[in-house]
Scaffold this motif. Sequence first.
Motif, PDB file in Angstrom:
ATOM      1  N   GLY A 211       0.808  -1.209   0.000  1.00 42.30           N
ATOM      2  CA  GLY A 211       0.000   0.000   0.000  1.00 42.30           C
ATOM      3  C   GLY A 211       0.841   1.257   0.000  1.00 42.30           C
ATOM      4  N   PHE A 212       1.837   1.319   0.873  1.00 39.38           N
ATOM      5  CA  PHE A 212       2.685   2.494   0.908  1.00 39.38           C
ATOM      6  C   PHE A 212       3.618   2.532  -0.297  1.00 39.38           C
ATOM      7  N   VAL A 215       2.088   4.648  -2.920  1.00 43.00           N
ATOM      8  CA  VAL A 215       2.289   6.087  -2.724  1.00 43.00           C
ATOM      9  C   VAL A 215       3.651   6.520  -3.259  1.00 43.00           C
ATOM     10  N   LEU A 274      -6.812   4.621  -3.617  1.00 38.65           N
ATOM     11  CA  LEU A 274      -5.426   4.897  -3.996  1.00 38.65           C
ATOM     12  C   LEU A 274      -5.084   4.242  -5.328  1.00 38.65           C
ATOM     13  N   ILE A 298      -3.255  11.248  -3.363  1.00 34.28           N
ATOM     14  CA  ILE A 298      -2.269  10.196  -3.101  1.00 34.28           C
ATOM     15  C   ILE A 298      -1.766  10.302  -1.666  1.00 34.28           C
ATOM     16  N   GLY A 302      -3.079   7.446   0.846  1.00 35.51           N
ATOM     17  CA  GLY A 302      -1.958   6.629   1.302  1.00 35.51           C
ATOM     18  C   GLY A 302      -1.796   6.688   2.806  1.00 35.51           C
ATOM     19  N   THR A 305      -4.129   4.879   5.413  1.00 37.21           N
ATOM     20  CA  THR A 305      -3.890   3.461   5.722  1.00 37.21           C
ATOM     21  C   THR A 305      -2.928   3.272   6.888  1.00 37.21           C
ATOM     22  N   GLY A 360       2.469   1.982  -9.165  1.00 37.75           N
ATOM     23  CA  GLY A 360       1.825   2.229  -7.878  1.00 37.75           C
ATOM     24  C   GLY A 360       0.404   1.713  -7.829  1.00 37.75           C
ATOM     25  N   ALA A 364      -0.957  -0.944  -5.055  1.00 36.17           N
ATOM     26  CA  ALA A 364      -2.094  -0.646  -4.173  1.00 36.17           C
ATOM     27  C   ALA A 364      -3.211  -1.661  -4.363  1.00 36.17           C
TER      28      ALA A 364
END
Length: 423
Positions: A211-212, A215, A274, A298, A302, A305, A360, A364
């Motif tokens: 997930g990160f 970003v 995202l 974003i 981001g 979460t 990305g 995500a």
Amino acid sequence: MPLALLALAIGAFGIGTTEFVIMGLLPQVGTDLGVSVPTAGFLVTGYALGVMIGAPIMTVLGTRISRKNMLMLLMGLFILGNFISAVAPVFAVMLIGRVVASLAHGAFFGIGSVVAAELVAPEKKAGAISMMFTGLTVANVVGVPLGTYVGQNAGWRVTFLLVAALGVLGLAGVAKLVPDLPKPEGTRLRHEVAAFRNTQVILAMAMTVLGFGGVFAAITYIAPMMTEVSGFAGSSVTWLMVVFGLGMVAGNLIGGRFADRKLMPLLYTALGGLALVLLLFTFLASGKTASVVAVFLIGALGFATVPPLQKRVLDHAHGAPTLASAANIGAFNLGNALSAWLGGLVISAGLGYTAPDAVGAVLAAAALVLAVISHRLELRPTRNTAASAPANSDPAAATDPTAAHAAASDHASAPAAAGAVRP
């Protein structure tokens, strides 16, 4: 609130600034040191990997000395690393400086949270931790844009010298204001490591990485993307980083507000949103208005979460949360490293500066899939328990998979409750 929290907030401000300011200066650093922008992106990757490796190691080493001395040692590493970066004659030396500075990151936030909580009355612990993390969020609204502006006008080396000076200020503050707290009791490392056998802990960390990573796939290369594709002037990167920072603050507040009540719906919404924004950004980056909106979203989606993912790790590792919490901070930075590397690969392959946005989006989306899997696994034993529970049993206990964690320690619950958690 005691003044010692101000010293911790200054340290957090410096750490947040040095982590993110490099993204707005990659073209200048690359040109000055004779490397391409994708190669300069390894300064992001190297820092992130240093946090990932250093967070658990430095946290464990921190149990051997007093917390105040450990915080001072961490700020010393931070100062040294940024000074090396500022005077680096070649790219390799600057990369070493970034890694040295990164070793302070995860452990400072982990140990600093414990110190902040111990400095105040029990009913004020969450507020104390939140105050320390305020330094990090302010860094992304003030420190990073200001550092980008200074770097673009006075040279990127000046930026890193100023960040090192922030470290000196933080070190002096810790030495003067933080009380000499006793050395913590011996850590049972075996119990801490056992938390990693929990499937939910591993899945939460994997969601953190992916997930990160979504970003940072976009934000790592924001400077060339905005100037070469969107048509912004180089000076505009400064206020674009402000927009990203404001998104971070908004997302962190939203995530902290809903993490306790609607954790999984929040994760589904943030990760799905995202992925969608990054996918659209791939095709709409040529529009200035669309780009500004995307950069804000974003940051917001981001960072929304962050509290729920950190809380999920703490909930499922509630018996031994210290190492798992530090490792999850490392996981955020593993995502940074992975996405910076993948983004550099697609740019080097000639796919353009918007290609990292597509990378990305995939990352995500993969995190969203893991969130669904994690929730289904969590509900599976719940159904079995509900089916086999006696008629007079407490229905809440049969339907609430987190009920067993209600008595988690203050150290585990306070950061999530405050919503002030950072990678």
